[in-house]
Motif scaffolding. Structure first.
Motif, PDB file in Angstrom:
ATOM      1  N   ALA A   1     -24.479-113.831  21.984  1.00  0.00           N
ATOM      2  CA  ALA A   1     -23.444-114.432  21.140  1.00  0.00           C
ATOM      3  C   ALA A   1     -22.097-114.371  21.867  1.00  0.00           C
ATOM      4  O   ALA A   1     -21.855-113.434  22.626  1.00  0.00           O
ATOM      5  N   PRO A   2     -21.245-115.360  21.673  1.00  0.00           N
ATOM      6  CA  PRO A   2     -21.348-116.472  20.718  1.00  0.00           C
ATOM      7  C   PRO A   2     -22.087-117.691  21.243  1.00  0.00           C
ATOM      8  O   PRO A   2     -22.144-118.705  20.542  1.00  0.00           O
ATOM      9  N   ASP A   3     -22.665-117.603  22.444  1.00  0.00           N
ATOM     10  CA  ASP A   3     -23.343-118.771  23.009  1.00  0.00           C
ATOM     11  C   ASP A   3     -24.678-119.051  22.343  1.00  0.00           C
ATOM     12  O   ASP A   3     -25.205-120.163  22.467  1.00  0.00           O
ATOM     13  N   ALA A   4     -25.232-118.061  21.681  1.00  0.00           N
ATOM     14  CA  ALA A   4     -26.495-118.252  20.968  1.00  0.00           C
ATOM     15  C   ALA A   4     -26.431-117.539  19.623  1.00  0.00           C
ATOM     16  O   ALA A   4     -25.760-116.516  19.479  1.00  0.00           O
ATOM     17  N   ARG A   5     -27.145-118.069  18.664  1.00  0.00           N
ATOM     18  CA  ARG A   5     -27.321-117.402  17.381  1.00  0.00           C
ATOM     19  C   ARG A   5     -28.580-116.543  17.454  1.00  0.00           C
ATOM     20  O   ARG A   5     -29.385-116.663  18.378  1.00  0.00           O
ATOM     21  N   LEU A   6     -28.772-115.706  16.468  1.00  0.00           N
ATOM     22  CA  LEU A   6     -29.890-114.769  16.522  1.00  0.00           C
ATOM     23  C   LEU A   6     -31.235-115.471  16.509  1.00  0.00           C
ATOM     24  O   LEU A   6     -32.193-115.009  17.136  1.00  0.00           O
ATOM     25  N   THR A   7     -31.327-116.584  15.820  1.00  0.00           N
ATOM     26  CA  THR A   7     -32.585-117.328  15.797  1.00  0.00           C
ATOM     27  C   THR A   7     -32.990-117.745  17.203  1.00  0.00           C
ATOM     28  O   THR A   7     -34.174-117.650  17.574  1.00  0.00           O
ATOM     29  N   GLN A   8     -32.032-118.191  17.994  1.00  0.00           N
ATOM     30  CA  GLN A   8     -32.329-118.551  19.383  1.00  0.00           C
ATOM     31  C   GLN A   8     -32.720-117.323  20.195  1.00  0.00           C
ATOM     32  O   GLN A   8     -33.639-117.383  21.021  1.00  0.00           O
ATOM     33  N   MET A   9     -32.043-116.206  19.986  1.00  0.00           N
ATOM     34  CA  MET A   9     -32.371-114.990  20.736  1.00  0.00           C
ATOM     35  C   MET A   9     -33.807-114.551  20.459  1.00  0.00           C
ATOM     36  O   MET A   9     -34.533-114.148  21.373  1.00  0.00           O
ATOM     37  N   VAL A  10     -34.212-114.619  19.194  1.00  0.00           N
ATOM     38  CA  VAL A  10     -35.593-114.263  18.846  1.00  0.00           C
ATOM     39  C   VAL A  10     -36.572-115.158  19.602  1.00  0.00           C
ATOM     40  O   VAL A  10     -37.575-114.685  20.156  1.00  0.00           O
ATOM     41  N   ALA A  11     -36.292-116.448  19.652  1.00  0.00           N
ATOM     42  CA  ALA A  11     -37.170-117.387  20.361  1.00  0.00           C
ATOM     43  C   ALA A  11     -37.196-117.087  21.853  1.00  0.00           C
ATOM     44  O   ALA A  11     -38.265-117.151  22.502  1.00  0.00           O
TER      45      ALA A  11
ATOM     46  N   LEU B   1     -30.007-107.534   8.177  1.00  0.00           N
ATOM     47  CA  LEU B   1     -28.789-108.060   8.797  1.00  0.00           C
ATOM     48  C   LEU B   1     -27.695-108.402   7.798  1.00  0.00           C
ATOM     49  O   LEU B   1     -26.559-108.678   8.197  1.00  0.00           O
ATOM     50  N   ARG B   2     -28.003-108.396   6.535  1.00  0.00           N
ATOM     51  CA  ARG B   2     -27.037-108.882   5.548  1.00  0.00           C
ATOM     52  C   ARG B   2     -25.708-108.130   5.549  1.00  0.00           C
ATOM     53  O   ARG B   2     -24.654-108.766   5.383  1.00  0.00           O
ATOM     54  N   PRO B   3     -25.669-106.808   5.805  1.00  0.00           N
ATOM     55  CA  PRO B   3     -24.359-106.153   5.882  1.00  0.00           C
ATOM     56  C   PRO B   3     -23.466-106.679   7.009  1.00  0.00           C
ATOM     57  O   PRO B   3     -22.239-106.573   6.921  1.00  0.00           O
TER      58      PRO B   3
ATOM     59  N   LEU C   1     -21.304-113.555  15.994  1.00  0.00           N
ATOM     60  CA  LEU C   1     -22.706-113.827  15.661  1.00  0.00           C
ATOM     61  C   LEU C   1     -22.883-115.117  14.861  1.00  0.00           C
ATOM     62  O   LEU C   1     -23.943-115.750  14.942  1.00  0.00           O
ATOM     63  N   HIS C   2     -21.890-115.476  14.064  1.00  0.00           N
ATOM     64  CA  HIS C   2     -21.944-116.685  13.225  1.00  0.00           C
ATOM     65  C   HIS C   2     -23.125-116.671  12.262  1.00  0.00           C
ATOM     66  O   HIS C   2     -23.710-117.721  11.951  1.00  0.00           O
ATOM     67  N   LEU C   3     -23.481-115.492  11.783  1.00  0.00           N
ATOM     68  CA  LEU C   3     -24.527-115.416  10.777  1.00  0.00           C
ATOM     69  C   LEU C   3     -24.051-115.997   9.457  1.00  0.00           C
ATOM     70  O   LEU C   3     -22.905-115.794   9.056  1.00  0.00           O
ATOM     71  N   ASP C   4     -24.933-116.718   8.782  1.00  0.00           N
ATOM     72  CA  ASP C   4     -24.707-117.062   7.389  1.00  0.00           C
ATOM     73  C   ASP C   4     -25.789-116.362   6.565  1.00  0.00           C
ATOM     74  O   ASP C   4     -26.687-115.720   7.108  1.00  0.00           O
TER      75      ASP C   4
ATOM     76  N   GLU D   1     -30.976-113.495   6.211  1.00  0.00           N
ATOM     77  CA  GLU D   1     -32.222-113.184   5.522  1.00  0.00           C
ATOM     78  C   GLU D   1     -33.434-113.563   6.369  1.00  0.00           C
ATOM     79  O   GLU D   1     -34.402-112.801   6.474  1.00  0.00           O
ATOM     80  N   ALA D   2     -33.381-114.730   6.991  1.00  0.00           N
ATOM     81  CA  ALA D   2     -34.526-115.215   7.760  1.00  0.00           C
ATOM     82  C   ALA D   2     -34.823-114.335   8.958  1.00  0.00           C
ATOM     83  O   ALA D   2     -35.986-114.196   9.371  1.00  0.00           O
ATOM     84  N   GLN D   3     -33.798-113.716   9.546  1.00  0.00           N
ATOM     85  CA  GLN D   3     -33.984-112.925  10.752  1.00  0.00           C
ATOM     86  C   GLN D   3     -33.944-111.418  10.503  1.00  0.00           C
ATOM     87  O   GLN D   3     -33.874-110.635  11.453  1.00  0.00           O
ATOM     88  N   SER D   4     -34.029-111.011   9.242  1.00  0.00           N
ATOM     89  CA  SER D   4     -34.091-109.583   8.903  1.00  0.00           C
ATOM     90  C   SER D   4     -35.541-109.131   8.834  1.00  0.00           C
ATOM     91  O   SER D   4     -36.268-109.505   7.902  1.00  0.00           O
ATOM     92  N   PRO D   5     -36.002-108.326   9.774  1.00  0.00           N
ATOM     93  CA  PRO D   5     -37.403-107.901   9.732  1.00  0.00           C
ATOM     94  C   PRO D   5     -37.793-107.220   8.427  1.00  0.00           C
ATOM     95  O   PRO D   5     -38.917-107.406   7.943  1.00  0.00           O
ATOM     96  N   ALA D   6     -36.886-106.438   7.853  1.00  0.00           N
ATOM     97  CA  ALA D   6     -37.230-105.698   6.638  1.00  0.00           C
ATOM     98  C   ALA D   6     -37.526-106.612   5.458  1.00  0.00           C
ATOM     99  O   ALA D   6     -38.119-106.169   4.464  1.00  0.00           O
TER     100      ALA D   6
END
Length: 257
Positions: A101-111, A166-168, A178-181, A186-191
């Motif tokens: 980040a900020p060049d990638a969002r977490l969804t991209q990092m997971v991929a 990740l919600r906190p 991170l630019h999380l919404d 929610e989508a990238q929170s393993p728990a």
């Protein structure tokens, strides 16, 4: 009201932490001089590279270490010295970089980390085990979810000081990068996912880490009905150093049959 910036502030609570990256880099550079396959490409991005260290003779399998840095800092070049732990037990070790980040969002990092693991698995036969620290602990936990497309040879995941809800982070200054919404958090929170069947799991953190990291470890351990360890005497940074120390409890847990 919880101060979430303080809750996730590891560095301010560990004396001398500012000097640690320089120390890690020096140890890692010295280890690379002993050999290794450096900058293996796994994708199109500039940071889509991993280093691979092999033991003498045929490897028992592959360990992949995913680094931390709150998804914004560091890369594979800081961790080469961790190879001494797995290699001493006959396992190969791959260490990927990934777009930050900020060049990638977490969804991209997971991929990207999924692609790195799958590419490394193509080069080393046998079972695959993942270990990640901090942000890397989040990423390996995310790869252990039921919807993951990581290799079917994944056998075990050990998440060290990971962030699993990740919600906190939506309430932190960190999120400016991170630019999380709410949807992605929610989508990238393993728990908030189900774990993948047939994968052994263990959640690990230092016993003297920030309370939020301890809580995050307990949270996913309870959600996934998986064992956990609070390593005595270890803070957020010293705990992962045990990965490279032959005979450590962390290494023994990762590699035990």
């Amino acid at each position: 009201m919880i101060d979430w910036d303080d809750a996730f502030d590891n560095s301010s609570y560990v004396a001398g932490s500012d000097a640690l990256p320089g120390r890690w880099a020096g140890l890692a550079a010295a280890r690379r001089k002993q050999g290794g396959e450096i900058d293996i490409v796994y994708g199109d991005g500039a940071r889509n590279r991993f280093d691979l260290f092999r033991p003498e003779g045929e490897a028992r399998g592959l360990v992949v270490f995913v680094h931390g840095g709150y998804w914004q800092k560091l890369d594979k070049s800081f961790w080469s010295h961790f190879a001494d732990g797995p290699l001493g037990q006959g396992w190969a070790l791959a260490i990927p970089s990934y777009t930050l980040a900020p060049d990638a969002r977490l969804t991209q990092m997971v991929a990207e980390v999924t692609a790195a693991v799958n590419t490394a698995a193509d080069l080393v036969p046998g079972p695959v085990r993942l270990v990640g620290h901090s942000a890397g602990g989040h990423l390996v936990s995310r790869l252990a979810c039921a919807d993951s497309t990581v290799t079917a040879r994944l056998e075990k995941v050990v998440s060290v000081s990971g962030i699993h809800d990740l919600r906190p982070l939506l309430e932190t200054k960190m999120n400016e990068a991170l630019h999380l919404d709410a949807e992605e958090a929610e989508a990238q929170s393993p728990a908030l996912h189900r774990p993948r069947e047939g994968v052994a799991l263990h959640f690990w953190c230092g016993a003297i880490e920030r309370p939020e990291l301890v809580r995050q470890t307990r949270l996913i351990s309870e959600a996934w009905d998986a064992p956990n360890t609070y390593d005595p005497g270890h803070d957020h940074f010293s705990v992962i150093g045990e990965l490279g120390r032959p005979g450590s409890a962390l290494l023994a847990e990762l590699l035990k049959d």
